[in-house]
Design a protein around this motif. Structure first.
Motif, short mmCIF file in Angstrom:
data_model
loop_
_atom_site.label_atom_id
_atom_site.label_comp_id
_atom_site.label_asym_id
_atom_site.label_seq_id
_atom_site.Cartn_x
_atom_site.Cartn_y
_atom_site.Cartn_z
N ASP A 32 -1.80 -7.25 -11.70
CA ASP A 32 -2.79 -6.20 -11.44
C ASP A 32 -2.39 -5.43 -10.17
N PRO A 33 -1.26 -4.68 -10.28
CA PRO A 33 -0.81 -3.97 -9.07
C PRO A 33 -1.83 -2.97 -8.55
N GLY A 34 -2.73 -2.49 -9.42
CA GLY A 34 -3.77 -1.55 -8.99
C GLY A 34 -4.73 -2.15 -7.99
N ALA A 35 -4.73 -3.49 -7.88
CA ALA A 35 -5.61 -4.13 -6.90
C ALA A 35 -4.82 -4.90 -5.86
N THR A 36 -3.48 -4.79 -5.89
CA THR A 36 -2.70 -5.58 -4.94
C THR A 36 -1.61 -4.79 -4.22
N MET A 37 -1.11 -3.72 -4.83
CA MET A 37 0.03 -3.00 -4.21
C MET A 37 -0.46 -1.98 -3.18
N PRO A 38 0.44 -1.48 -2.33
CA PRO A 38 0.05 -0.43 -1.39
C PRO A 38 -0.43 0.83 -2.12
N GLN A 39 -1.33 1.57 -1.50
CA GLN A 39 -1.95 2.73 -2.15
C GLN A 39 -0.92 3.75 -2.66
N PRO A 40 0.17 4.05 -1.93
CA PRO A 40 1.13 5.02 -2.46
C PRO A 40 1.74 4.58 -3.80
N ALA A 41 1.92 3.27 -3.98
CA ALA A 41 2.44 2.76 -5.26
C ALA A 41 1.39 2.90 -6.35
N ILE A 42 0.13 2.60 -6.01
CA ILE A 42 -0.97 2.73 -6.99
C ILE A 42 -1.11 4.20 -7.41
N THR A 57 13.16 -5.32 1.81
CA THR A 57 13.00 -6.67 1.26
C THR A 57 12.37 -6.65 -0.13
N GLY A 58 11.73 -5.54 -0.49
CA GLY A 58 11.01 -5.50 -1.77
C GLY A 58 9.55 -5.86 -1.62
N MET A 59 9.17 -6.41 -0.48
CA MET A 59 7.77 -6.78 -0.25
C MET A 59 7.20 -5.95 0.88
N PRO A 60 6.08 -5.29 0.68
CA PRO A 60 5.45 -4.57 1.78
C PRO A 60 4.94 -5.55 2.84
N THR A 61 4.84 -5.08 4.08
CA THR A 61 4.29 -5.95 5.13
C THR A 61 2.83 -6.19 4.79
N LEU A 106 -5.04 0.29 3.04
CA LEU A 106 -4.54 0.18 4.42
C LEU A 106 -3.06 -0.18 4.46
N MET A 107 -2.53 -0.70 3.33
CA MET A 107 -1.16 -1.24 3.31
C MET A 107 -0.12 -0.14 3.21
N GLY A 108 0.88 -0.19 4.07
CA GLY A 108 1.97 0.78 4.02
C GLY A 108 2.93 0.45 2.89
N GLY A 109 3.67 1.47 2.41
CA GLY A 109 4.56 1.27 1.27
C GLY A 109 5.96 0.83 1.65
N ASP A 110 6.29 0.84 2.94
CA ASP A 110 7.66 0.49 3.36
C ASP A 110 7.87 -1.03 3.25
N GLU A 162 15.62 -1.34 -2.99
CA GLU A 162 16.04 -0.19 -3.79
C GLU A 162 15.46 -0.30 -5.21
N PHE A 163 15.67 -1.46 -5.84
CA PHE A 163 15.24 -1.62 -7.23
C PHE A 163 13.96 -2.44 -7.37
N SER A 164 13.34 -2.85 -6.27
CA SER A 164 12.11 -3.63 -6.35
C SER A 164 10.94 -2.70 -6.67
N SER A 165 9.92 -3.25 -7.35
CA SER A 165 8.89 -2.41 -7.98
C SER A 165 8.12 -1.57 -6.96
N VAL A 166 7.72 -2.17 -5.84
CA VAL A 166 6.96 -1.40 -4.85
C VAL A 166 7.78 -0.21 -4.36
N ASP A 167 9.04 -0.44 -4.06
CA ASP A 167 9.90 0.65 -3.54
C ASP A 167 10.08 1.75 -4.59
N LEU A 168 10.32 1.35 -5.85
CA LEU A 168 10.52 2.34 -6.92
C LEU A 168 9.27 3.21 -7.08
#
Lengths: 313, 110
Positions: free
Chosen positions: A216-226, B95-99, B87-91, A195-201
Protein backbone atom coordinates in the motif's frame (compact mmCIF):
# COMPACT_ATOMS: atom_id res chain seq x y z
CA UNK A 1 27.27 -14.53 9.54
CA UNK A 2 23.58 -14.94 10.14
CA UNK A 3 21.53 -17.91 11.30
CA UNK A 4 17.96 -19.09 11.72
CA UNK A 5 15.78 -18.06 14.62
CA UNK A 6 15.86 -21.71 15.70
CA UNK A 7 19.59 -21.38 16.32
CA UNK A 8 19.00 -18.20 18.29
CA UNK A 9 16.44 -20.03 20.40
CA UNK A 10 18.74 -22.99 21.06
CA UNK A 11 22.07 -21.20 21.45
CA UNK A 12 22.00 -17.43 22.05
CA UNK A 13 22.99 -16.27 25.54
CA UNK A 14 23.40 -12.59 24.54
CA UNK A 15 20.64 -10.93 22.54
CA UNK A 16 20.99 -7.31 21.45
CA UNK A 17 18.15 -5.36 19.85
CA UNK A 18 19.37 -2.15 18.22
CA UNK A 19 16.98 0.51 16.88
CA UNK A 20 13.98 -1.77 17.05
CA UNK A 21 10.94 -2.17 19.25
CA UNK A 22 10.02 -5.87 19.07
CA UNK A 23 7.58 -5.64 22.00
CA UNK A 24 5.30 -3.69 19.66
CA UNK A 25 6.49 -4.46 16.14
CA UNK A 26 7.41 -8.17 16.43
CA UNK A 27 5.34 -9.20 19.45
CA UNK A 28 6.10 -12.94 19.16
CA UNK A 29 9.87 -12.49 18.79
CA UNK A 30 10.64 -12.56 22.53
CA UNK A 31 8.33 -15.41 23.37
CA UNK A 32 8.90 -17.74 20.40
CA UNK A 33 12.53 -17.29 19.44
CA UNK A 34 14.74 -15.14 21.61
CA UNK A 35 14.61 -14.38 25.32
CA UNK A 36 11.76 -16.42 26.84
CA UNK A 37 12.27 -19.88 25.31
CA UNK A 38 14.36 -22.65 26.82
CA UNK A 39 16.89 -23.83 24.24
CA UNK A 40 19.06 -26.90 23.78
CA UNK A 41 22.17 -25.05 25.00
CA UNK A 42 20.28 -22.45 27.05
CA UNK A 43 18.34 -24.79 29.36
CA UNK A 44 17.43 -22.06 31.86
CA UNK A 45 15.60 -19.96 29.25
CA UNK A 46 15.25 -16.31 30.28
CA UNK A 47 17.68 -16.71 33.22
CA UNK A 48 20.35 -18.01 30.88
CA UNK A 49 20.15 -15.08 28.49
CA UNK A 50 21.06 -11.39 28.68
CA UNK A 51 18.99 -8.95 26.64
CA UNK A 52 20.37 -5.53 25.72
CA UNK A 53 18.26 -2.84 24.07
CA UNK A 54 19.93 0.08 22.28
CA UNK A 55 17.61 2.89 21.19
CA UNK A 56 17.17 6.64 21.25
CA UNK A 57 13.96 6.45 23.30
CA UNK A 58 12.66 4.17 26.03
CA UNK A 59 10.19 2.01 24.11
CA UNK A 60 7.98 -0.70 25.66
CA UNK A 61 10.75 -3.18 24.74
CA UNK A 62 12.94 -1.62 27.45
CA UNK A 63 10.82 -3.37 30.10
CA UNK A 64 12.02 -6.72 28.79
CA UNK A 65 15.69 -5.71 28.68
CA UNK A 66 18.38 -6.43 31.27
CA UNK A 67 20.32 -3.41 30.01
CA UNK A 68 18.88 -0.40 28.21
CA UNK A 69 21.36 1.94 26.50
CA UNK A 70 19.83 5.24 25.39
CA UNK A 71 21.87 6.63 22.50
CA UNK A 72 21.69 10.25 21.41
CA UNK A 73 19.74 10.55 18.09
CA UNK A 74 21.98 10.15 15.05
CA UNK A 75 24.90 8.68 17.04
CA UNK A 76 24.42 4.97 16.30
CA UNK A 77 27.30 4.86 13.81
CA UNK A 78 29.64 6.43 16.38
CA UNK A 79 28.58 3.94 19.07
CA UNK A 80 29.12 0.98 16.73
CA UNK A 81 32.52 2.31 15.67
CA UNK A 82 33.57 2.85 19.30
CA UNK A 83 32.47 -0.69 20.15
CA UNK A 84 34.57 -2.03 17.28
CA UNK A 85 37.58 -0.13 18.63
CA UNK A 86 37.00 -1.35 22.21
CA UNK A 87 36.59 -4.94 21.04
CA UNK A 88 40.00 -4.65 19.34
CA UNK A 89 41.56 -3.24 22.54
CA UNK A 90 42.18 0.26 21.20
CA UNK A 91 42.22 3.28 23.52
CA UNK A 92 39.11 5.46 23.48
CA UNK A 93 38.77 9.10 24.44
CA UNK A 94 35.94 9.22 27.05
CA UNK A 95 34.78 12.48 25.45
CA UNK A 96 34.09 10.62 22.20
CA UNK A 97 31.92 8.20 24.16
CA UNK A 98 30.13 11.01 26.00
CA UNK A 99 29.08 12.56 22.68
CA UNK A 100 26.98 9.48 21.96
CA UNK A 101 24.96 9.83 25.15
CA UNK A 102 26.66 6.79 26.72
CA UNK A 103 29.65 6.52 29.04
CA UNK A 104 32.88 4.71 28.24
CA UNK A 105 32.07 2.31 31.10
CA UNK A 106 28.74 1.39 29.49
CA UNK A 107 30.41 0.80 26.13
CA UNK A 108 33.25 -1.22 27.66
CA UNK A 109 30.75 -3.32 29.62
CA UNK A 110 28.78 -4.07 26.44
CA UNK A 111 31.94 -4.91 24.47
CA UNK A 112 33.06 -7.28 27.27
CA UNK A 113 29.67 -8.97 27.32
CA UNK A 114 29.78 -9.43 23.54
CA UNK A 115 33.25 -11.01 23.69
CA UNK A 116 32.34 -13.25 26.66
CA UNK A 117 29.08 -14.50 25.15
CA UNK A 118 29.00 -18.11 23.92
CA UNK A 119 26.63 -17.16 21.11
CA UNK A 120 25.66 -13.54 20.56
CA UNK A 121 23.09 -12.10 18.19
CA UNK A 122 22.53 -8.52 17.09
CA UNK A 123 19.05 -7.79 15.77
CA UNK A 124 18.89 -4.37 14.13
CA UNK A 125 15.77 -2.45 13.17
CA UNK A 126 14.64 0.57 11.21
CA UNK A 127 15.99 2.86 13.92
CA UNK A 128 19.43 1.90 12.65
CA UNK A 129 18.91 1.18 8.96
CA UNK A 130 16.43 3.89 7.94
CA UNK A 131 17.68 6.84 9.91
CA UNK A 132 20.54 9.10 8.85
CA UNK A 133 23.55 7.04 7.91
CA UNK A 134 21.28 4.20 6.69
CA UNK A 135 23.47 1.60 4.94
CA UNK A 136 26.58 2.93 6.69
CA UNK A 137 24.91 2.19 10.05
CA UNK A 138 23.89 -1.28 8.89
CA UNK A 139 27.40 -1.92 7.53
CA UNK A 140 28.92 -0.87 10.88
CA UNK A 141 26.60 -3.25 12.75
CA UNK A 142 27.40 -6.13 10.39
CA UNK A 143 31.13 -5.41 10.61
CA UNK A 144 31.00 -5.38 14.41
CA UNK A 145 29.22 -8.75 14.41
CA UNK A 146 31.75 -10.15 11.89
CA UNK A 147 34.75 -8.94 13.91
CA UNK A 148 33.36 -10.44 17.13
CA UNK A 149 33.79 -13.86 15.51
CA UNK A 150 37.49 -13.53 16.30
CA UNK A 151 36.43 -14.08 19.95
CA UNK A 152 33.18 -16.03 19.90
CA UNK A 153 30.24 -16.97 17.69
CA UNK A 154 28.30 -13.82 16.81
CA UNK A 155 25.60 -13.20 14.20
CA UNK A 156 23.49 -10.27 13.01
CA UNK A 157 19.99 -10.19 11.57
CA UNK A 158 17.75 -7.36 10.38
CA UNK A 159 14.32 -7.08 12.02
CA UNK A 160 12.34 -7.25 8.80
CA UNK A 161 9.11 -5.32 8.46
CA UNK A 162 5.52 -6.23 8.01
CA UNK A 163 4.01 -8.87 5.76
CA UNK A 164 6.29 -10.91 3.55
CA UNK A 165 9.03 -8.43 2.62
CA UNK A 166 11.66 -11.09 3.21
CA UNK A 167 9.84 -13.30 0.68
CA UNK A 168 10.03 -10.59 -1.99
CA UNK A 169 13.79 -10.25 -1.41
CA UNK A 170 14.42 -14.00 -1.39
CA UNK A 171 12.41 -14.72 -4.55
CA UNK A 172 13.98 -11.83 -6.48
CA UNK A 173 17.41 -13.02 -5.34
CA UNK A 174 16.96 -16.57 -6.60
CA UNK A 175 15.32 -15.44 -9.84
CA UNK A 176 17.57 -12.48 -10.74
CA UNK A 177 20.51 -12.56 -8.34
CA UNK A 178 19.52 -9.30 -6.66
CA UNK A 179 17.08 -8.53 -3.82
CA UNK A 180 15.42 -5.29 -5.05
CA UNK A 181 16.01 -2.22 -7.23
CA UNK A 182 16.21 -4.37 -10.39
CA UNK A 183 15.81 -3.16 -13.97
CA UNK A 184 14.89 -5.79 -16.57
CA UNK A 185 14.46 -3.38 -19.52
CA UNK A 186 17.49 -4.75 -21.38
CA UNK A 187 16.29 -8.32 -21.07
CA UNK A 188 18.70 -9.16 -18.24
CA UNK A 189 18.71 -7.96 -14.62
CA UNK A 190 20.62 -4.86 -13.60
CA UNK A 191 20.79 -3.81 -9.93
CA UNK A 192 21.23 -0.28 -8.69
CA UNK A 193 19.52 0.98 -5.53
CA UNK A 194 18.81 4.69 -5.82
CA UNK A 195 18.39 4.38 -9.58
CA UNK A 196 16.08 1.41 -10.16
CA UNK A 197 14.41 1.24 -6.73
CA UNK A 198 10.68 1.98 -6.70
CA UNK A 199 10.68 5.15 -4.58
CA UNK A 200 13.41 6.73 -6.72
CA UNK A 201 11.71 5.76 -10.01
CA UNK A 202 8.41 7.25 -8.84
CA UNK A 203 9.85 10.41 -7.29
CA UNK A 204 11.86 11.14 -10.45
CA UNK A 205 8.86 10.29 -12.65
CA UNK A 206 10.86 7.71 -14.64
CA UNK A 207 7.98 5.23 -14.92
CA UNK A 208 4.75 5.79 -16.81
CA UNK A 209 2.78 2.89 -15.31
CA UNK A 210 2.94 0.90 -12.06
CA UNK A 211 1.73 -2.53 -10.97
CA UNK A 212 1.37 -2.78 -7.17
CA UNK A 213 1.33 -6.24 -5.55
CA UNK A 214 0.67 -6.84 -1.87
CA UNK A 215 1.59 -3.33 -0.79
CA UNK A 216 0.00 0.00 0.00
CA UNK A 217 2.52 2.62 -1.16
CA UNK A 218 -0.28 5.22 -1.09
CA UNK A 219 -0.12 5.05 2.70
CA UNK A 220 3.60 4.43 3.17
CA UNK A 221 5.73 6.11 0.48
CA UNK A 222 6.86 9.76 0.39
CA UNK A 223 4.23 12.16 -0.99
CA UNK A 224 6.12 12.89 -4.26
CA UNK A 225 6.04 9.15 -5.06
CA UNK A 226 2.32 8.94 -4.20
CA UNK A 227 1.64 11.95 -6.43
CA UNK A 228 3.28 10.17 -9.37
CA UNK A 229 1.23 7.00 -8.74
CA UNK A 230 -1.89 9.17 -8.95
CA UNK A 231 -0.71 10.94 -12.14
CA UNK A 232 0.07 7.78 -14.09
CA UNK A 233 -1.83 4.51 -14.68
CA UNK A 234 -1.55 2.42 -11.53
CA UNK A 235 -2.90 -1.12 -11.25
CA UNK A 236 -3.40 -2.64 -7.80
CA UNK A 237 -3.88 -6.28 -6.84
CA UNK A 238 -5.17 -6.35 -3.27
CA UNK A 239 -7.87 -8.12 -1.25
CA UNK A 240 -8.97 -4.83 0.28
CA UNK A 241 -9.65 -1.24 -0.71
CA UNK A 242 -6.52 0.70 0.25
CA UNK A 243 -5.14 4.20 -0.08
CA UNK A 244 -3.32 2.97 -3.21
CA UNK A 245 -6.37 1.30 -4.76
CA UNK A 246 -8.27 4.59 -4.44
CA UNK A 247 -5.71 6.47 -6.54
CA UNK A 248 -5.30 3.57 -9.01
CA UNK A 249 -6.93 3.33 -12.44
CA UNK A 250 -7.54 -0.41 -11.93
CA UNK A 251 -8.07 -2.39 -8.71
CA UNK A 252 -8.35 -6.16 -9.07
CA UNK A 253 -9.65 -7.76 -5.89
CA UNK A 254 -7.62 -10.87 -5.10
CA UNK A 255 -7.77 -13.61 -2.49
CA UNK A 256 -6.08 -13.10 0.87
CA UNK A 257 -3.00 -15.34 0.84
CA UNK A 258 -3.05 -17.73 3.75
CA UNK A 259 -6.77 -17.23 4.32
CA UNK A 260 -8.49 -18.01 0.98
CA UNK A 261 -5.43 -18.80 -1.19
CA UNK A 262 -2.33 -20.95 -0.62
CA UNK A 263 1.14 -19.49 -0.76
CA UNK A 264 4.53 -19.25 0.91
CA UNK A 265 5.65 -16.67 3.42
CA UNK A 266 9.31 -16.20 4.34
CA UNK A 267 10.14 -15.62 7.98
CA UNK A 268 12.67 -12.85 8.72
CA UNK A 269 15.43 -15.49 8.90
CA UNK A 270 14.47 -16.54 5.35
CA UNK A 271 12.88 -19.83 6.38
CA UNK A 272 9.96 -20.48 3.98
CA UNK A 273 6.65 -21.37 5.61
CA UNK A 274 3.85 -22.85 3.45
CA UNK A 275 0.38 -21.42 4.02
CA UNK A 276 -2.71 -23.61 3.81
CA UNK A 277 -5.91 -21.60 3.36
CA UNK A 278 -8.62 -22.53 5.89
CA UNK A 279 -11.41 -20.87 3.87
CA UNK A 280 -12.63 -20.71 0.29
CA UNK A 281 -13.26 -17.37 -1.36
CA UNK A 282 -14.65 -16.00 -4.62
CA UNK A 283 -11.53 -14.11 -5.68
CA UNK A 284 -8.51 -15.38 -7.68
CA UNK A 285 -5.03 -15.42 -6.17
CA UNK A 286 -2.40 -12.83 -7.15
CA UNK A 287 -0.58 -15.58 -9.04
CA UNK A 288 -3.67 -16.51 -11.07
CA UNK A 289 -4.32 -12.87 -12.02
CA UNK A 290 -0.69 -12.35 -13.03
CA UNK A 291 -0.68 -15.53 -15.16
CA UNK A 292 -3.77 -14.32 -16.98
CA UNK A 293 -2.23 -10.87 -17.56
CA UNK A 294 0.98 -12.50 -18.87
CA UNK A 295 -1.02 -14.76 -21.22
CA UNK A 296 -2.96 -11.74 -22.55
CA UNK A 297 0.23 -9.71 -23.06
CA UNK A 298 1.84 -12.61 -24.97
CA UNK A 299 -1.01 -12.56 -27.47
CA UNK A 300 -0.26 -8.93 -28.32
CA UNK A 301 2.14 -8.22 -31.20
CA UNK A 302 5.71 -7.45 -30.15
CA UNK A 303 6.48 -3.78 -29.67
CA UNK A 304 9.16 -2.48 -32.01
CA UNK A 305 10.84 0.88 -31.53
CA UNK A 306 10.40 3.40 -34.30
CA UNK A 307 13.54 3.11 -36.56
CA UNK A 308 13.64 6.91 -36.84
CA UNK A 309 13.90 7.07 -33.05
CA UNK A 310 10.74 9.14 -32.79
CA UNK A 311 8.42 8.35 -29.88
CA UNK A 312 4.84 7.74 -30.91
CA UNK A 313 2.19 10.08 -29.58
CA UNK B 1 6.31 30.86 16.96
CA UNK B 2 7.50 27.59 15.44
CA UNK B 3 9.83 25.39 17.50
CA UNK B 4 12.27 22.90 16.06
CA UNK B 5 12.11 19.20 16.94
CA UNK B 6 13.37 15.85 15.72
CA UNK B 7 10.49 13.65 14.55
CA UNK B 8 10.84 9.88 14.94
CA UNK B 9 7.96 8.11 13.15
CA UNK B 10 7.58 4.44 13.98
CA UNK B 11 5.27 1.51 14.36
CA UNK B 12 3.07 0.65 17.32
CA UNK B 13 1.16 -2.47 18.23
CA UNK B 14 -2.22 -0.70 18.06
CA UNK B 15 -1.41 0.70 14.63
CA UNK B 16 -0.38 -2.76 13.37
CA UNK B 17 -3.65 -4.26 14.56
CA UNK B 18 -5.74 -1.42 13.11
CA UNK B 19 -4.06 -1.76 9.69
CA UNK B 20 -5.65 -5.21 9.49
CA UNK B 21 -9.04 -3.99 10.71
CA UNK B 22 -9.12 -1.20 8.16
CA UNK B 23 -7.39 2.05 7.34
CA UNK B 24 -10.74 3.78 6.78
CA UNK B 25 -11.77 3.39 10.39
CA UNK B 26 -11.76 6.46 12.68
CA UNK B 27 -9.54 4.48 15.06
CA UNK B 28 -6.77 4.30 12.41
CA UNK B 29 -7.09 8.01 11.70
CA UNK B 30 -6.82 8.75 15.42
CA UNK B 31 -3.70 6.56 15.80
CA UNK B 32 -1.75 8.04 12.86
CA UNK B 33 -2.58 11.64 13.78
CA UNK B 34 -1.55 11.41 17.44
CA UNK B 35 1.86 12.79 18.22
CA UNK B 36 3.72 12.03 21.45
CA UNK B 37 6.04 14.61 23.00
CA UNK B 38 7.65 15.37 26.35
CA UNK B 39 5.34 17.16 28.81
CA UNK B 40 7.92 19.93 29.34
CA UNK B 41 8.09 20.54 25.57
CA UNK B 42 4.31 20.82 25.50
CA UNK B 43 4.40 23.35 28.33
CA UNK B 44 7.08 25.32 26.50
CA UNK B 45 4.89 25.41 23.39
CA UNK B 46 1.94 26.45 25.56
CA UNK B 47 -0.25 23.51 24.54
CA UNK B 48 -2.17 20.88 26.51
CA UNK B 49 -3.01 17.27 25.73
CA UNK B 50 -5.34 17.06 22.74
CA UNK B 51 -4.18 20.34 21.20
CA UNK B 52 -3.55 20.46 17.46
CA UNK B 53 -0.02 21.03 16.20
CA UNK B 54 1.09 21.78 12.67
CA UNK B 55 4.30 19.90 11.79
CA UNK B 56 6.30 21.06 8.81
CA UNK B 57 9.27 19.62 6.90
CA UNK B 58 10.95 20.73 3.68
CA UNK B 59 8.58 18.37 1.85
CA UNK B 60 5.19 19.18 3.35
CA UNK B 61 3.10 19.64 6.45
CA UNK B 62 0.48 17.80 8.49
CA UNK B 63 -1.61 18.45 11.57
CA UNK B 64 -1.48 16.15 14.61
CA UNK B 65 -3.09 16.01 18.05
CA UNK B 66 -0.46 15.97 20.77
CA UNK B 67 -0.23 13.87 23.89
CA UNK B 68 2.46 13.75 26.60
CA UNK B 69 4.57 10.60 26.76
CA UNK B 70 7.82 8.94 27.76
CA UNK B 71 10.14 10.44 25.17
CA UNK B 72 13.30 12.56 25.53
CA UNK B 73 12.95 16.31 25.27
CA UNK B 74 13.31 17.62 21.71
CA UNK B 75 12.00 14.38 20.15
CA UNK B 76 8.54 13.65 18.76
CA UNK B 77 7.00 10.26 18.03
CA UNK B 78 4.12 9.52 15.66
CA UNK B 79 2.98 6.21 14.10
CA UNK B 80 3.49 5.93 10.33
CA UNK B 81 0.49 6.74 8.16
CA UNK B 82 -0.71 9.10 5.43
CA UNK B 83 0.18 12.23 7.48
CA UNK B 84 3.81 11.12 7.82
CA UNK B 85 3.88 10.42 4.03
CA UNK B 86 3.25 14.13 3.51
CA UNK B 87 6.29 14.95 5.67
CA UNK B 88 8.66 12.35 4.17
CA UNK B 89 11.21 13.50 1.61
CA UNK B 90 11.67 11.52 -1.61
CA UNK B 91 15.49 11.42 -1.59
CA UNK B 92 16.88 7.96 -0.76
CA UNK B 93 20.59 8.90 -0.71
CA UNK B 94 21.19 6.20 -3.31
CA UNK B 95 19.95 3.42 -1.02
CA UNK B 96 16.44 2.94 -2.39
CA UNK B 97 14.90 3.75 0.99
CA UNK B 98 13.76 7.24 1.93
CA UNK B 99 14.94 8.56 5.30
CA UNK B 100 12.10 7.26 7.43
CA UNK B 101 13.20 8.51 10.85
CA UNK B 102 14.93 11.50 12.41
CA UNK B 103 13.37 14.37 10.46
CA UNK B 104 14.07 17.97 11.41
CA UNK B 105 10.64 19.54 11.76
CA UNK B 106 9.08 22.85 12.69
CA UNK B 107 6.15 22.65 15.07
CA UNK B 108 3.56 25.29 15.87
CA UNK B 109 0.21 25.22 17.63
CA UNK B 110 -2.75 25.51 15.27
Amino acid sequence: MSCTLGEVKNRADLIIYWGGNPAECHPRHFTKYTIMQKGKYVPNGRKGRTMVLVDIRETPSAKAADIFLQVRPGKDFEVLTLLRAIVKGQRIDPRAAAETGLTLEQLTDLADRMKRAKFGVLFFGMGLSMTRGKHMNSAAALTLAAELNAFTKFVAMPMRGHGNVTGADVVLRYTTGYPFGINLCRGYPRFNPGEFSSVDLLVRGDVDATLVLGADPGATMPQPAIDHLARTPTIVLDPKVTHTSRLARVHITTAATGITAPGTVYRMDEVPLPLRPPLKGPYPSDEEVLRRIIAAVRKKPAWEPDPAGVMAG
Amino acid sequence: MAARFLLIPGRTSKQGQQVNVGKDEPAYEAIVTTLTMHADDMAELGVEAGASLRVRTETGEAVFRCQPGNIPRGLLFVPYGPPTCRLMGGDTDGTGMPTSKGWDVEVEPV
